[in-house]
Design a protein around this motif. Structure first.
Motif, PDB file in Angstrom:
ATOM      1  N   GLY A   1       0.822  -1.212   0.000  1.00 52.32           N
ATOM      2  CA  GLY A   1       0.000   0.000   0.000  1.00 52.32           C
ATOM      3  C   GLY A   1       0.850   1.253   0.000  1.00 52.32           C
ATOM      4  O   GLY A   1       0.529   2.238  -0.679  1.00 52.32           O
ATOM      5  N   LEU A   2       1.954   1.225   0.785  1.00 53.57           N
ATOM      6  CA  LEU A   2       2.857   2.376   0.805  1.00 53.57           C
ATOM      7  C   LEU A   2       3.475   2.597  -0.565  1.00 53.57           C
ATOM      8  O   LEU A   2       3.625   3.744  -1.023  1.00 53.57           O
ATOM      9  N   GLY A   3       3.843   1.515  -1.238  1.00 56.19           N
ATOM     10  CA  GLY A   3       4.392   1.638  -2.584  1.00 56.19           C
ATOM     11  C   GLY A   3       3.379   2.209  -3.566  1.00 56.19           C
ATOM     12  O   GLY A   3       3.736   2.999  -4.447  1.00 56.19           O
ATOM     13  N   ILE A   4       2.091   1.820  -3.411  1.00 50.54           N
ATOM     14  CA  ILE A   4       1.039   2.364  -4.276  1.00 50.54           C
ATOM     15  C   ILE A   4       0.911   3.873  -4.088  1.00 50.54           C
ATOM     16  O   ILE A   4       0.810   4.636  -5.057  1.00 50.54           O
ATOM     17  N   ILE A   5       0.948   4.315  -2.814  1.00 50.71           N
ATOM     18  CA  ILE A   5       0.822   5.745  -2.530  1.00 50.71           C
ATOM     19  C   ILE A   5       2.015   6.514  -3.086  1.00 50.71           C
ATOM     20  O   ILE A   5       1.860   7.581  -3.697  1.00 50.71           O
ATOM     21  N   VAL A   6       3.236   5.974  -2.890  1.00 52.04           N
ATOM     22  CA  VAL A   6       4.431   6.628  -3.434  1.00 52.04           C
ATOM     23  C   VAL A   6       4.340   6.724  -4.954  1.00 52.04           C
ATOM     24  O   VAL A   6       4.692   7.749  -5.555  1.00 52.04           O
ATOM     25  N   GLY A   7       3.847   5.663  -5.587  1.00 49.94           N
ATOM     26  CA  GLY A   7       3.689   5.680  -7.041  1.00 49.94           C
ATOM     27  C   GLY A   7       2.684   6.727  -7.492  1.00 49.94           C
ATOM     28  O   GLY A   7       2.905   7.422  -8.498  1.00 49.94           O
ATOM     29  N   LEU A   8       1.569   6.856  -6.754  1.00 53.15           N
ATOM     30  CA  LEU A   8       0.567   7.866  -7.109  1.00 53.15           C
ATOM     31  C   LEU A   8       1.114   9.282  -6.952  1.00 53.15           C
ATOM     32  O   LEU A   8       0.842  10.163  -7.777  1.00 53.15           O
ATOM     33  N   ILE A   9       1.908   9.487  -5.876  1.00 46.54           N
ATOM     34  CA  ILE A   9       2.523  10.809  -5.692  1.00 46.54           C
ATOM     35  C   ILE A   9       3.492  11.103  -6.829  1.00 46.54           C
ATOM     36  O   ILE A   9       3.564  12.236  -7.334  1.00 46.54           O
ATOM     37  N   PHE A  10       4.241  10.091  -7.265  1.00 49.26           N
ATOM     38  CA  PHE A  10       5.171  10.277  -8.381  1.00 49.26           C
ATOM     39  C   PHE A  10       4.420  10.626  -9.663  1.00 49.26           C
ATOM     40  O   PHE A  10       4.831  11.507 -10.421  1.00 49.26           O
TER      41      PHE A  10
ATOM     42  N   LEU B   1       1.542  12.093  -9.805  1.00 49.99           N
ATOM     43  CA  LEU B   1       1.064  13.466  -9.643  1.00 49.99           C
ATOM     44  C   LEU B   1       2.178  14.454  -9.957  1.00 49.99           C
ATOM     45  O   LEU B   1       1.944  15.488 -10.596  1.00 49.99           O
ATOM     46  N   GLY B   2       3.409  14.127  -9.517  1.00 49.33           N
ATOM     47  CA  GLY B   2       4.547  14.987  -9.835  1.00 49.33           C
ATOM     48  C   GLY B   2       4.796  15.076 -11.330  1.00 49.33           C
ATOM     49  O   GLY B   2       5.104  16.156 -11.847  1.00 49.33           O
ATOM     50  N   LEU B   3       4.650  13.956 -12.034  1.00 51.22           N
ATOM     51  CA  LEU B   3       4.804  13.979 -13.492  1.00 51.22           C
ATOM     52  C   LEU B   3       3.743  14.863 -14.143  1.00 51.22           C
ATOM     53  O   LEU B   3       4.038  15.601 -15.086  1.00 51.22           O
ATOM     54  N   ALA B   4       2.515  14.793 -13.621  1.00 49.43           N
ATOM     55  CA  ALA B   4       1.441  15.629 -14.174  1.00 49.43           C
ATOM     56  C   ALA B   4       1.725  17.103 -13.940  1.00 49.43           C
ATOM     57  O   ALA B   4       1.499  17.943 -14.819  1.00 49.43           O
ATOM     58  N   VAL B   5       2.256  17.428 -12.751  1.00 42.27           N
ATOM     59  CA  VAL B   5       2.585  18.824 -12.443  1.00 42.27           C
ATOM     60  C   VAL B   5       3.699  19.319 -13.353  1.00 42.27           C
ATOM     61  O   VAL B   5       3.633  20.423 -13.902  1.00 42.27           O
ATOM     62  N   GLU B   6       4.740  18.484 -13.531  1.00 42.09           N
ATOM     63  CA  GLU B   6       5.871  18.879 -14.366  1.00 42.09           C
ATOM     64  C   GLU B   6       5.500  18.971 -15.845  1.00 42.09           C
ATOM     65  O   GLU B   6       6.158  19.675 -16.606  1.00 42.09           O
ATOM     66  N   SER B   7       4.446  18.269 -16.264  1.00 45.09           N
ATOM     67  CA  SER B   7       4.062  18.272 -17.677  1.00 45.09           C
ATOM     68  C   SER B   7       3.245  19.491 -18.068  1.00 45.09           C
ATOM     69  O   SER B   7       2.866  19.634 -19.225  1.00 45.09           O
ATOM     70  N   GLY B   8       2.957  20.394 -17.126  1.00 43.00           N
ATOM     71  CA  GLY B   8       2.235  21.616 -17.455  1.00 43.00           C
ATOM     72  C   GLY B   8       0.836  21.692 -16.877  1.00 43.00           C
ATOM     73  O   GLY B   8       0.100  22.641 -17.170  1.00 43.00           O
ATOM     74  N   LEU B   9       0.462  20.715 -16.043  1.00 44.26           N
ATOM     75  CA  LEU B   9      -0.881  20.727 -15.452  1.00 44.26           C
ATOM     76  C   LEU B   9      -0.883  21.323 -14.046  1.00 44.26           C
ATOM     77  O   LEU B   9      -1.851  21.146 -13.302  1.00 44.26           O
ATOM     78  N   ARG B  10       0.206  22.019 -13.669  1.00 48.35           N
ATOM     79  CA  ARG B  10       0.316  22.578 -12.323  1.00 48.35           C
ATOM     80  C   ARG B  10      -0.868  23.483 -11.982  1.00 48.35           C
ATOM     81  O   ARG B  10      -1.479  23.360 -10.913  1.00 48.35           O
ATOM     82  N   ASN B  11      -1.213  24.423 -12.874  1.00 50.25           N
ATOM     83  CA  ASN B  11      -2.290  25.374 -12.579  1.00 50.25           C
ATOM     84  C   ASN B  11      -3.637  24.667 -12.452  1.00 50.25           C
ATOM     85  O   ASN B  11      -4.435  24.989 -11.564  1.00 50.25           O
ATOM     86  N   TRP B  12      -3.904  23.701 -13.342  1.00 45.81           N
ATOM     87  CA  TRP B  12      -5.194  23.000 -13.285  1.00 45.81           C
ATOM     88  C   TRP B  12      -5.318  22.200 -11.992  1.00 45.81           C
ATOM     89  O   TRP B  12      -6.362  22.225 -11.333  1.00 45.81           O
ATOM     90  N   ILE B  13      -4.234  21.502 -11.606  1.00 45.85           N
ATOM     91  CA  ILE B  13      -4.256  20.711 -10.381  1.00 45.85           C
ATOM     92  C   ILE B  13      -4.387  21.616  -9.167  1.00 45.85           C
ATOM     93  O   ILE B  13      -5.166  21.358  -8.244  1.00 45.85           O
ATOM     94  N   SER B  14      -3.625  22.714  -9.153  1.00 48.12           N
ATOM     95  CA  SER B  14      -3.677  23.635  -8.021  1.00 48.12           C
ATOM     96  C   SER B  14      -5.056  24.259  -7.880  1.00 48.12           C
ATOM     97  O   SER B  14      -5.594  24.365  -6.768  1.00 48.12           O
ATOM     98  N   ASN B  15      -5.643  24.675  -9.004  1.00 46.74           N
ATOM     99  CA  ASN B  15      -6.975  25.276  -8.952  1.00 46.74           C
ATOM    100  C   ASN B  15      -8.025  24.266  -8.493  1.00 46.74           C
ATOM    101  O   ASN B  15      -8.976  24.623  -7.782  1.00 46.74           O
ATOM    102  N   SER B  16      -7.852  23.015  -8.885  1.00 47.49           N
ATOM    103  CA  SER B  16      -8.802  21.981  -8.457  1.00 47.49           C
ATOM    104  C   SER B  16      -8.718  21.756  -6.952  1.00 47.49           C
ATOM    105  O   SER B  16      -9.748  21.675  -6.261  1.00 47.49           O
ATOM    106  N   PHE B  17      -7.484  21.669  -6.429  1.00 46.11           N
ATOM    107  CA  PHE B  17      -7.307  21.516  -4.981  1.00 46.11           C
ATOM    108  C   PHE B  17      -7.871  22.730  -4.249  1.00 46.11           C
ATOM    109  O   PHE B  17      -8.528  22.595  -3.206  1.00 46.11           O
TER     110      PHE B  17
END
Length: 227
Positions: free
Chosen positions: A64-73, A75-91
């Motif tokens: 389960g810990l590995g699944i969470i680390v993978g999901l965070i990774f 999310l980091g790829l999505a942020v680095e790919s240019g979706l930072r503003n969309w993700i931030s606005n959604s949060f």
């Protein structure tokens, strides 16, 4: 006897930084183990993610810990790919609609923005460290953060905001508006200022030579530098 004590004290002082590091690391590890380790509330949630893949609770926890680390990774790829503003606005949209929690979220977001190394020019990482001389040059000096260089007119004087952190918790403090001529730029960046306050002054800040103070003061006030 005195020499033996001094030698022992010198060895103890040399070892002290390592001991403090070990103790602080162990303390942080115990906090993580208490709130996120196996058997804790968060740990049980993590374990439940891996129960379908393993019958052992400890193996399921690490899965389960590995699944969470993978999901965070991811999310980091999505942020680095240019979706930072969309993700931030959604949060932001979700968190700001929860009473009380929205205030905590806003404070934590601002603190993270200070330490963010991204390219967002509007984040609080643009805050700059400054020396604030309360009473003018030659008086008490405080190392502070300037959140904005835009002055505010109060009467016939121009004031600028400075955030004076509190030690050893630098994301707390007081916001003070001071006369513009009291402010001089400080070296070291935001991270350098954080190091000074976290160490409660043990880590010294970079000073400003007297010549530099006079030059900057004369440039900011229009007065000739004193000789």
């Amino acid at each position: 006897m005195g020499r033996i004590f001094r030698v022992f004290l010198s060895g103890a002082l040399a070892l002290l930084p390592i001991m403090v590091t070990v103790l602080v690391t162990a303390w942080l590890g115990s906090i993580v183990a208490t709130y996120a380790g196996p058997g804790s509330f968060l740990g049980n949630l993590i374990t439940s993610l891996g129960l379908n893949l393993s019958g052992s609770s400890h193996v399921a926890y690490f899965i389960g810990l590995g699944i969470i680390v993978g999901l965070i990774f991811l999310l980091g790829l999505a942020v680095e790919s240019g979706l930072r503003n969309w993700i931030s606005n959604s949060f932001d949209w979700f968190m700001t609609r929860i009473p009380l929690v929205s205030n905590v979220y806003d404070v934590s977001k601002r603190f993270v923005a200070i330490m963010d190394r991204g390219d967002d020019e509007d984040s609080l990482k643009s805050m700059s460290p400054v020396w604030c001389f309360f009473g003018g040059e030659g008086s008490a000096a405080v190392l502070a953060l300037m959140p904005s260089h835009e002055p505010v007119a109060i009467g016939d004087k121009r004031y600028v905001p400075v955030l004076v952190p509190s030690a050893p918790v630098p994301f707390g403090g007081a916001l003070i508006y001071v006369p513009q001529e009291w402010i001089k730029p400080a070296e070291g960046g935001v991270e350098g200022l954080m190091n000074v306050y976290v160490s409660m002054g043990v880590t010294p800040p970079k000073g400003i030579p007297a010549e530099g103070l006079h030059v900057k003061a004369s440039a900011g006030t229009g007065k000739p530098a004193p000789k």
